[in-house]
Design a protein around this motif. Sequence first.
Motif, PDB file in Angstrom:
ATOM      1  N   VAL A 118       0.868  -1.187   0.000  1.00  0.00           N
ATOM      2  CA  VAL A 118       0.000   0.000   0.000  1.00  0.00           C
ATOM      3  C   VAL A 118       0.898   1.228   0.000  1.00  0.00           C
ATOM      4  O   VAL A 118       1.667   1.462   0.924  1.00  0.00           O
ATOM      5  N   GLY A 120      -0.191   4.555  -1.232  1.00  0.00           N
ATOM      6  CA  GLY A 120      -0.973   5.689  -1.709  1.00  0.00           C
ATOM      7  C   GLY A 120      -0.824   6.899  -0.803  1.00  0.00           C
ATOM      8  O   GLY A 120      -1.299   7.985  -1.118  1.00  0.00           O
ATOM      9  N   GLN A 208      -6.019   3.987  -5.902  1.00  0.00           N
ATOM     10  CA  GLN A 208      -7.181   4.263  -5.067  1.00  0.00           C
ATOM     11  C   GLN A 208      -7.674   5.681  -5.363  1.00  0.00           C
ATOM     12  O   GLN A 208      -6.889   6.554  -5.723  1.00  0.00           O
ATOM     13  N   GLN A 266       3.528  -2.134   4.104  1.00  0.00           N
ATOM     14  CA  GLN A 266       3.534  -0.664   4.001  1.00  0.00           C
ATOM     15  C   GLN A 266       4.795  -0.148   3.305  1.00  0.00           C
ATOM     16  O   GLN A 266       5.691  -0.922   3.001  1.00  0.00           O
ATOM     17  N   ASP A 267       4.829   1.180   3.113  1.00  0.00           N
ATOM     18  CA  ASP A 267       5.812   1.719   2.168  1.00  0.00           C
ATOM     19  C   ASP A 267       7.260   1.878   2.633  1.00  0.00           C
ATOM     20  O   ASP A 267       8.162   1.861   1.826  1.00  0.00           O
ATOM     21  N   ILE A 303       1.854   3.188  17.294  1.00  0.00           N
ATOM     22  CA  ILE A 303       1.426   2.045  16.476  1.00  0.00           C
ATOM     23  C   ILE A 303       0.285   1.367  17.217  1.00  0.00           C
ATOM     24  O   ILE A 303       0.230   1.402  18.447  1.00  0.00           O
ATOM     25  N   ASN A 352       1.082  -3.462  16.348  1.00  0.00           N
ATOM     26  CA  ASN A 352       0.739  -3.814  14.966  1.00  0.00           C
ATOM     27  C   ASN A 352       1.688  -3.107  14.001  1.00  0.00           C
ATOM     28  O   ASN A 352       1.810  -1.888  14.037  1.00  0.00           O
ATOM     29  N   GLN A 401      -6.091  -2.995   8.267  1.00  0.00           N
ATOM     30  CA  GLN A 401      -6.037  -3.982   9.351  1.00  0.00           C
ATOM     31  C   GLN A 401      -7.389  -4.192  10.016  1.00  0.00           C
ATOM     32  O   GLN A 401      -7.521  -5.035  10.897  1.00  0.00           O
ATOM     33  N   TYR A 424      11.093  -4.260  12.162  1.00  0.00           N
ATOM     34  CA  TYR A 424      10.315  -3.025  12.071  1.00  0.00           C
ATOM     35  C   TYR A 424      11.133  -1.761  12.312  1.00  0.00           C
ATOM     36  O   TYR A 424      11.606  -1.520  13.421  1.00  0.00           O
ATOM     37  N   LYS A 428       8.776   7.402   9.082  1.00  0.00           N
ATOM     38  CA  LYS A 428       7.499   8.130   9.086  1.00  0.00           C
ATOM     39  C   LYS A 428       7.612   9.554   9.580  1.00  0.00           C
ATOM     40  O   LYS A 428       6.781  10.385   9.257  1.00  0.00           O
TER      41      LYS A 428
HETATM   42  N1  UGB Z   1      -1.640   4.558   2.683  1.00  0.00           N
HETATM   43  C1  UGB Z   1      -2.319   4.349   1.501  1.00  0.00           C
HETATM   44  O1  UGB Z   1      -1.908   3.536   0.674  1.00  0.00           O
HETATM   45  N2  UGB Z   1      -3.433   5.077   1.272  1.00  0.00           N
HETATM   46  C2  UGB Z   1      -3.933   5.970   2.160  1.00  0.00           C
HETATM   47  O2  UGB Z   1      -4.980   6.570   1.882  1.00  0.00           O
HETATM   48  C3  UGB Z   1      -3.225   6.161   3.367  1.00  0.00           C
HETATM   49  C4  UGB Z   1      -2.082   5.444   3.597  1.00  0.00           C
HETATM   50  P1  UGB Z   1       0.904   5.667   7.405  1.00  0.00           P
HETATM   51  P2  UGB Z   1      -0.780   5.157   9.702  1.00  0.00           P
HETATM   52  O3  UGB Z   1       3.265   1.219  10.661  1.00  0.00           O
HETATM   53  O4  UGB Z   1       3.353   1.719  12.701  1.00  0.00           O
HETATM   54  C5  UGB Z   1      -0.511   2.576  10.183  1.00  0.00           C
HETATM   55  O5  UGB Z   1       0.335   7.014   7.272  1.00  0.00           O
HETATM   56  O6  UGB Z   1      -1.999   4.952   8.839  1.00  0.00           O
HETATM   57  C6  UGB Z   1      -0.454   3.731   2.953  1.00  0.00           C
HETATM   58  C7  UGB Z   1      -1.420   1.664  10.973  1.00  0.00           C
HETATM   59  O7  UGB Z   1      -2.756   2.129  10.833  1.00  0.00           O
HETATM   60  O8  UGB Z   1       2.358   5.464   7.309  1.00  0.00           O
HETATM   61  O9  UGB Z   1      -0.661   6.351  10.556  1.00  0.00           O
HETATM   62  C8  UGB Z   1       0.819   4.518   3.150  1.00  0.00           C
HETATM   63  O10 UGB Z   1       1.426   4.822   1.914  1.00  0.00           O
HETATM   64  C9  UGB Z   1      -0.995   1.577  12.445  1.00  0.00           C
HETATM   65  O11 UGB Z   1      -1.795   0.627  13.115  1.00  0.00           O
HETATM   66  O12 UGB Z   1       0.510   4.978   8.808  1.00  0.00           O
HETATM   67  O13 UGB Z   1      -0.635   3.898  10.683  1.00  0.00           O
HETATM   68  C10 UGB Z   1       1.619   3.575   4.036  1.00  0.00           C
HETATM   69  O14 UGB Z   1       2.287   2.615   3.266  1.00  0.00           O
HETATM   70  C11 UGB Z   1       0.470   1.193  12.550  1.00  0.00           C
HETATM   71  O15 UGB Z   1       0.637  -0.129  12.202  1.00  0.00           O
HETATM   72  C12 UGB Z   1       0.543   2.875   4.856  1.00  0.00           C
HETATM   73  O16 UGB Z   1      -0.669   3.041   4.164  1.00  0.00           O
HETATM   74  C13 UGB Z   1       1.320   2.098  11.689  1.00  0.00           C
HETATM   75  O17 UGB Z   1       0.835   2.158  10.328  1.00  0.00           O
HETATM   76  C14 UGB Z   1       0.423   3.384   6.289  1.00  0.00           C
HETATM   77  O18 UGB Z   1       0.205   4.767   6.313  1.00  0.00           O
HETATM   78  C15 UGB Z   1       2.732   1.629  11.667  1.00  0.00           C
END
Ligand code: UGB
Length: 598
Positions: A118, A120, A208, A266-267, A303, A352, A401, A424, A428
């Motif tokens: 993911v 985006g 998306q 994630q990214d 997290i 998580n 999740q 991990y 961010k």
């Molecule tokens: N992302 C998308 O692809 N599309 C979107 O619209 C939004 C995001 P963030 P977040 O790793 O510690 C998550 O912003 O959402 C992608 C979990 O919810 O980095 O604050 C984006 O590109 C949390 O439970 O994180 O928190 C990226 O790859 C915890 O696990 C991914 O979604 C936290 O991550 C996450 O987006 C974490």
Amino acid sequence: VKNLHLLHPDQIELAKMLVDLGQSHLFQHWPEPGVEDEQKKAFFAQVAKLNSNYPGGLASYVKNARELLADSKEGKNPYDGFTPSVPTGEVLSFGDNNFIKFEEAGVKEAQNAAFVLVAGGLGERLGYNGIKVALPAETTTGTCFLQLYIESILALQGASSRLSHATSPKVIPFVIMTSDDTHARTLDLLESNSYFGMKPTQVHLLKQEKVACLEDNDARLALDPHDKYKIQTKPHGHGDVHSLLYSSGLLNVWRDAGLRWVLFFQDTNGLLFKAIPASLGVSALKHYHVNSLAVQRKAKEAIGGITRLTHSDGRSMVINVEYNQLDPLLRATGHPDGDANCETGYSPFPGNINQLILELGPYIEELTKTGGAIKEFVNPKYKDASKTSFKSSTRLECMMQDYPKTLPPSARVGFTVIDTWLAYAPVKNNPEDAAKVPKGNPYHSATSGEMAIYRANSHILQKAGVQVEDPVKQVFNGQEVEVWPRITWKPIWGLTFAEIKSKVSGNCSISQRSTLALKGRSILLQNLSLDGALIINTVDGAKVKVGGSIQNKGWIVESIDYKDTSIAEELRTRGFRMKKVEGLEETYNQPGEFSLKP
Ligand code: UGB
């Protein structure tokens, strides 16, 4: 009404639907026919798109929004009636027999897997101008996250087919979810780097779309402040990945090809793939329909916590509770200290890391029922305590999740806890915010993300029998980090502990000031004593034994100021760069057996 003749019949239906949904304010201000007709048509094209991109269309969106906004106004807690407790799952310890058993099972299963990234999100917290997957995971080799992920998947694919002696190796599909914010730049990064060695047909980009903004508790859709013919939109969250995968048709294609697993990630986590083989092994051997990867979590760390929620009516589920909700939930259920560390120094709730492994069959079955819709939430910023108006428009959001929330109690939902140092280290936070992280909590910055890769690789080599000198502490961008020797390797050199161990023998040692980059599959370290920089490149088929004492002035980790805009942003965000004073770089571009001894 006067403008109706401008529209196609299906657009007229949409107009009627908007009126029925209490949304006529969207076109009340429209001028006479003949004025700005093109913009009016464009408006309905956008409405059609918003309608088709949401499971159940705009009617469902508005209905869900009204319910969630009413709950939010009332201050209703989504976890009302639920009692949290610490769930049980598989806790792995790197390098022990159990871990090795799961890794082997995972590598075997990998050829039946598909990977979904993911990507985006723009990463507002990081404040980086580019897309996050283009950032270097580490600057010793300059490998960006996307390259690292692709090379990891390819390495896994190769290892898996070798293990099963497959005559026609299976190709592991790789999906990237992008958004308007990231799509073009992601595609460009892939195309300008020949997909980092993957076949272009192996990669699928799914974009998306954003969702409509809401301006009040009645879920009236908000117009864009700069364009009265456009509905304002905002991201809906990473939970979109499920409906996108479902509607893409890929899931059925995968099932028909015999695939069994879908892995979501994630990214910006440069460590993740070190934990993938063992975790996939857990899914396979424990028959988990859902397996969430987790790490030990410091209380209040940003997290989510994996929690068992048991309802007074008997329902029970294992689910991520987001960090801002865990503390109030615990306080409301008899834990006056809320989200606090226990005697281990960590929260009892595993953290998580949003890496999910789903079994494909049950996943398709569930999505067939839900259409991929995920339980949503809304987070309006109210003007005042009356909660009648918002400071700015809001929208519904969803998280990937939350997928298990709709599952029946019979679903096998588990989790796997992995050592944090192994699994991990996301990137961010921007330097300023990272420097403010309470002492002892992880920075989650580009600085810590890169240093974590060296630390993990050092630990792994130590476990494999190499003497790696202790790190020194240094401060970059206001963050104190451990600086281990800068050890990196391509995923093809070693993806599992067993594989890495088989490439190291005799008495090997690496000093703290060293840099080691292994870029090739068959590089064997035998009685190597390294004190300096050593870079080895090999093509497939070249087998190189590296040993003896290699000493040179090496590469120095040079501190830089993140405010110095003459330096590239990718380097500034981490607060250091590698000064290549002296090193030994060897390239073996022909197959054969070689030996590198000084
Ligand atoms: N992302 C998308 O692809 N599309 C979107 O619209 C939004 C995001 P963030 P977040 O790793 O510690 C998550 O912003 O959402 C992608 C979990 O919810 O980095 O604050 C984006 O590109 C949390 O439970 O994180 O928190 C990226 O790859 C915890 O696990 C991914 O979604 C936290 O991550 C996450 O987006 C974490």
